[in-house]
Every structure is written in structure tokens, then in C-alpha cells.
Write a protein that holds these residues in place. Structure first.
Motif, mmCIF file in Angstrom:
data_model
loop_
_atom_site.group_PDB
_atom_site.id
_atom_site.type_symbol
_atom_site.label_atom_id
_atom_site.label_comp_id
_atom_site.label_asym_id
_atom_site.label_seq_id
_atom_site.Cartn_x
_atom_site.Cartn_y
_atom_site.Cartn_z
ATOM 1 N N LEU A 166 -6.403 -28.267 9.446
ATOM 2 C CA LEU A 166 -6.036 -29.027 10.645
ATOM 3 C C LEU A 166 -4.539 -29.322 10.666
ATOM 4 C CD1 LEU A 166 -9.005 -31.578 10.793
ATOM 5 C CD2 LEU A 166 -8.746 -29.452 12.091
ATOM 6 N N TYR A 167 -3.983 -29.576 9.497
ATOM 7 C CA TYR A 167 -2.536 -29.817 9.389
ATOM 8 C C TYR A 167 -1.748 -28.617 9.902
ATOM 9 C CZ TYR A 167 1.990 -30.617 7.122
ATOM 10 O OH TYR A 167 3.339 -30.777 6.865
ATOM 11 N N THR A 168 -2.169 -27.417 9.552
ATOM 12 C CA THR A 168 -1.491 -26.206 10.034
ATOM 13 C C THR A 168 -1.616 -26.070 11.541
ATOM 14 O OG1 THR A 168 -1.937 -25.114 7.924
ATOM 15 C CG2 THR A 168 -1.373 -23.697 9.776
ATOM 16 N N TRP A 169 -2.776 -26.410 12.075
ATOM 17 C CA TRP A 169 -2.945 -26.352 13.523
ATOM 18 C C TRP A 169 -1.994 -27.315 14.232
ATOM 19 C CZ3 TRP A 169 -9.004 -26.478 14.439
ATOM 20 C CH2 TRP A 169 -9.565 -25.344 13.859
ATOM 21 N N VAL A 170 -1.855 -28.504 13.691
ATOM 22 C CA VAL A 170 -1.079 -29.552 14.364
ATOM 23 C C VAL A 170 0.417 -29.312 14.203
ATOM 24 C CG1 VAL A 170 -0.587 -32.024 14.430
ATOM 25 C CG2 VAL A 170 -2.934 -31.228 14.116
ATOM 26 N N ILE A 171 0.878 -29.029 12.990
ATOM 27 C CA ILE A 171 2.305 -28.878 12.710
ATOM 28 C C ILE A 171 2.812 -27.506 13.119
ATOM 29 C CG2 ILE A 171 4.080 -29.014 10.923
ATOM 30 C CD1 ILE A 171 2.788 -31.674 11.582
ATOM 31 N N GLY A 172 2.040 -26.468 12.846
ATOM 32 C CA GLY A 172 2.475 -25.109 13.147
ATOM 33 C C GLY A 172 3.456 -24.547 12.133
ATOM 34 N N PHE A 173 3.610 -25.196 10.998
ATOM 35 C CA PHE A 173 4.562 -24.737 9.975
ATOM 36 C C PHE A 173 4.126 -25.275 8.621
ATOM 37 C CE2 PHE A 173 8.322 -25.676 7.352
ATOM 38 C CZ PHE A 173 8.820 -24.382 7.188
ATOM 39 N N VAL A 174 4.212 -24.427 7.596
ATOM 40 C CA VAL A 174 3.891 -24.835 6.226
ATOM 41 C C VAL A 174 4.996 -24.326 5.306
ATOM 42 C CG1 VAL A 174 1.388 -24.920 6.526
ATOM 43 C CG2 VAL A 174 2.475 -22.760 5.899
ATOM 44 N N ALA A 220 -4.167 -25.512 3.914
ATOM 45 C CA ALA A 220 -3.109 -25.282 4.899
ATOM 46 C C ALA A 220 -2.591 -23.850 4.822
ATOM 47 C CB ALA A 220 -1.981 -26.284 4.685
ATOM 48 N N TYR A 221 -2.364 -23.354 3.605
ATOM 49 C CA TYR A 221 -1.844 -21.995 3.447
ATOM 50 C C TYR A 221 -2.896 -20.943 3.782
ATOM 51 C CZ TYR A 221 2.925 -22.456 1.790
ATOM 52 O OH TYR A 221 4.288 -22.681 1.733
ATOM 53 N N THR A 222 -4.157 -21.246 3.539
ATOM 54 C CA THR A 222 -5.214 -20.305 3.934
ATOM 55 C C THR A 222 -5.201 -20.089 5.439
ATOM 56 O OG1 THR A 222 -6.595 -20.973 2.058
ATOM 57 C CG2 THR A 222 -7.694 -19.892 3.905
ATOM 58 N N ALA A 223 -5.115 -21.175 6.188
ATOM 59 C CA ALA A 223 -5.062 -21.051 7.641
ATOM 60 C C ALA A 223 -3.782 -20.378 8.102
ATOM 61 C CB ALA A 223 -5.193 -22.437 8.276
ATOM 62 N N GLY A 269 -9.423 -29.145 1.992
ATOM 63 C CA GLY A 269 -9.101 -27.861 2.619
ATOM 64 C C GLY A 269 -9.226 -27.900 4.125
ATOM 65 N N VAL A 270 -10.258 -28.569 4.625
ATOM 66 C CA VAL A 270 -10.411 -28.727 6.077
ATOM 67 C C VAL A 270 -9.236 -29.508 6.654
ATOM 68 C CG1 VAL A 270 -11.840 -29.805 7.871
ATOM 69 C CG2 VAL A 270 -12.916 -28.520 6.016
ATOM 70 N N ALA A 271 -8.824 -30.577 5.952
ATOM 71 C CA ALA A 271 -7.680 -31.356 6.420
ATOM 72 C C ALA A 271 -6.405 -30.526 6.414
ATOM 73 C CB ALA A 271 -7.505 -32.596 5.549
ATOM 74 N N GLY A 272 -6.221 -29.681 5.392
ATOM 75 C CA GLY A 272 -5.049 -28.817 5.354
ATOM 76 C C GLY A 272 -5.044 -27.803 6.486
#
Length: 382
Positions: A235-243, A79-82, A230-233
Motif C-alpha cells: 500500500l505504501y508503494t501505491w500511495v507514495i509511488g517511489f521506493v 514495498a519492493y515486491t510491489a 508486506g501488505v502495508a508495504g
């Protein structure tokens, strides 16, 4: 010739059911975002995100036999990488996916080295330590990660030609990535690597005697698992837009492991069922009891484990097995009607007499030796 025909017919029947299941599931998945509200589409998207993460954990724990409580840390790394690539370097969304996958694969490859000498609870504690110290580390790296405030990035926007809303477009993108991830996990398990993982899980000594390289396959199991996380993380960043660091505490790792156990360890459909459990059960627990949602969540897990010890994926087979083991009812019980049960017992009919009585009584010697009346006297010669 008839044997060959019967074999071909059996193969067709065996392949027909999974093919129809996949087609029906694909049709339902494609039609779902057009029949649900935006928030419900968002929930379905998050189910797919968690399904990708649980697929990687299933490779490591379900098929590899290695317990990991640090899966949420790999999820956070992706998630943080993205997020860093989108915020600091302004790259495209699609460019972040392979970078997050490759980075987490290498991270899992390095983290798999301690797994060579540890197993069971010791390995679980080591992986849990990784999930515990990562959030504070992310807070300290404020110039890169944004510290406690986190990072806010733009969500993936739909192209003009699609005619879809933002939530619908995001759902279809995540659905495509999830389908590829599940297909990759399925093919990986049916390959030589998957068979080696199963051998290591069942008996390490026997697997080593058969020529399986334990060190290599244990390390690869961690690497593949981290890559899916990592792939799921990402996608999480794409969907939520915030980490933020608080979104990836060690509770996430425990929740993911609980979801996989509830869904079904060592099954291909277990990650999907476990992802639905992870997404919907906490919200249901919050609605039931706002004061203690964790208590409701724990009770639900205990209930599911009591009803389906092998997980939700094994529940249909368990029910069918219970039905098959049920003893059949006797013919007499089937023929007995309520009218017959309420009627008084009839007297048994006496056997029909077609001649002399067939009842045998012991013969009296006196009667046998007696002469009939009027018979001539017997002479001594007679």
C-alpha cells in the motif's frame, strides 16, 4: 422467564455500544476525504497504511509476547515486491497485493525459525540485524531494485466512473484494505490460533502442558506479522509511488515498535492510535524544533508513557478507574454552604426542662436520712 429476558437485554446492551461505535467510525471515515485538503487526505491514508503494519506487529508482540525490531524490513520487502512488479513486469496494482502478502508470509515463516530458540533481548537483536542489513542489500541489487536511486512507479489512478480525485480514490482503496486487515486480525485473535498465542505469551510451560505446540505457533506468529507488514508495504508503494533503500532504515522498525507501545499493546484499537502517533508526532516535532526533532519526539513518548502506561487505548479505562476509586464526599461537607462557614458559631441550645432536672448527682447520705420539718417523731417500732 424474567431471568431469560434480563439476560437477553444485557446481551443487547453489550452489543449495542460496539456496533454504534463501528457505525459512527465508518461514517466519519467515509466522509473524511470530502472535508479535508489533499495533503490532509494523504496523511490520513498513511495512517491507515501504518495501522495495517502495526496490526501485524501487534499479533507478534502484543499477543504473542515476542519482541521484534525488524518489522520495517518486512515492510520494505512488501514495498519492493510491489514496486518491482509494477516497474519491471508492468502488472496491475491489484495483482501486486496478494503476491506481496504471500511472499512476506513465506519470508516470515522462514525467519520465525530462529525465534524457536531465542526470546527477549536476544530475539530483538536478531530481528534488528535483519532490519540493518536489508537496506545495503537492496542497494547492491541495482539491476532489480534500482540501487540507491530507487524505483519510481505510477500511482493507482481512479476510474472515470468514480468521479473522485486521485487522493480520494487512493484513500478509499486503502481504507477498504485496512478494514479487511483489521477484521482478519480480530477474527484470528478470537480463533484457536489467537488463544494459543495468548497462552504462549502468558506462560510457555503451562501452554505446552495444555497441548499448545510452541514451535508451530511462534513460527506462525512471525509469518502472520510479516504478511500484514508486506501488505502495508505494498500500500505504501501505491500511495507514495517511489521506493528507495533509505526509506526503510532500522529507524522505521524502532518507530513502528514505539508507535505500537504508545497506541497500546494487546488491544485492537492500539494499532490505529499508534499509527496516528507515528504519522503526526514526527511532523509536530519538526515544527516545534527543526534543530532537534528527535528530542521532542522522545519527550512526547515519555510523556505519553507517564500519563498512560498501558498506551492510549487503555487511557479511558484508566481515567474511569481513577474516578471510580475517588472517595465520595460526606453529607456534612455537602450540606455546609459558604454562608454557614462564614457565620459565627452559635451557642448550643440548652435542653428544654419539662420537669425536675434530669441531671443525676450523687446522693448525700446525711440529706437522705434527714427528716422533713414538722414531721412527727419516729418511734422505735417504725
Amino acid at each position: 422467564m424474567s431471568t431469560i429476558t434480563a439476560s437477553l437485554g444485557t446481551d443487547r446492551v453489550r452489543w449495542l455500544r460496539p456496533t454504534l461505535t463501528v457505525l459512527v467510525a465508518a461514517a466519519v471515515a467515509v466522509a473524511a476525504p470530502f472535508y479535508f485538503a489533499p495533503f490532509q487526505v494523504f496523511q490520513l491514508t498513511m495512517v491507515l497504511v501504518y495501522a495495517v503494519a502495526l496490526s501485524g506487529l501487534n499479533l507478534l508482540t502484543g499477543f504473542g509476547g515476542q519482541i521484534s525490531l525488524g518489522h520495517g524490513a518486512f515492510f520494505a520487502a512488501g514495498a519492493y515486491t510491489a514496486a518491482v512488479m509494477l516497474d519491471r513486469y508492468e502488472t496491475g496494482h491489484l495483482a501486486t497485493l496478494p503476491v506481496a502478502a504471500a511472499g512476506c508470509f513465506l519470508l516470515g515463516l522462514g525467519f520465525g525459525v530462529p525465534a524457536l530458540r531465542l526470546r527477549g533481548l536476544y530475539l530483538a537483536l536478531v530481528t534488528l540485524s535483519f532490519a540493518v542489513f536489508l537496506p545495503p542489500l537492496l542497494k547492491r541489487l541495482e539491476p532489480v531494485t534500482g540501487g540507491s536511486m530507487g524505483l519510481t512507479v505510477n500511482k493507482l489512478q481512479p476510474p472515470a466512473w468514480s468521479g473522485l480525485a486521485e487522493d480520494q480514490w487512493m484513500y478509499f482503496v486503502v481504507l477498504a484494505v485496512t478494514a479487511v486487515a483489521l477484521l482478519l486480525a480480530r477474527n484470528l485473535l478470537r480463533s484457536r490460533v489467537g488463544r494459543a498465542l495468548l497462552a504462549v505469551r502468558d506462560n510457555e510451560s503451562a501452554a505446552e502442558v495444555m497441548g499448545v505446540r510452541l514451535a508451530l505457533h511462534k513460527t506462525l506468529a512471525f509469518a502472520w506479522s510479516a504478511m500484514f507488514a508486506g501488505v502495508a508495504g505494498c500500500l505504501y508503494t501505491w500511495v507514495i509511488g517511489f521506493v528507495s533503500p533509505d526509506s526503510f532504515s532500522f529507524v522505521l522498525s524502532i518507530t513502528l515498535l514505539a508507535g505500537l507501545v504508545v497506541g497500546g499493546l494487546g488491544s485492537l484499537s492500539g494499532p490505529l492510535l499508534g499509527a496516528a502517533f507515528v504519522m503526526y508526532v514526527p511532523s509536530v516535532s519538526q515544527d516545534v524544533s527543526e534543530a532537534a526533532p528527535g528530542v521532542v519526539f522522545g519527550l512526547l513518548i515519555i510523556t505519553v508513557m507517564f500519563v498512560a502506561p498501558t498506551g492510549l487505548a487503555g487511557l479511558p479505562a484508566r481515567v474511569l478507574g481513577a474516578v471510580a476509586r475517588r472517595p465520595p464526599r460526606t453529607t456534612a461537607a455537602l450540606d455546609r454552604t459558604p454562608e454557614a462557614e462564614s457565620a459565627p458559631d452559635a451557642e448550643p441550645e440548652s435542653p428544654a426542662l419539662s420537669g425536675p432536672s434530669e441531671t443525676h448527682t450523687p446522693a448525700d447520705p446525711a440529706v437522705v436520712d434527714a427528716e422533713p420539718v414538722g414531721a412527727p417523731p419516729r418511734t422505735e417500732k417504725e
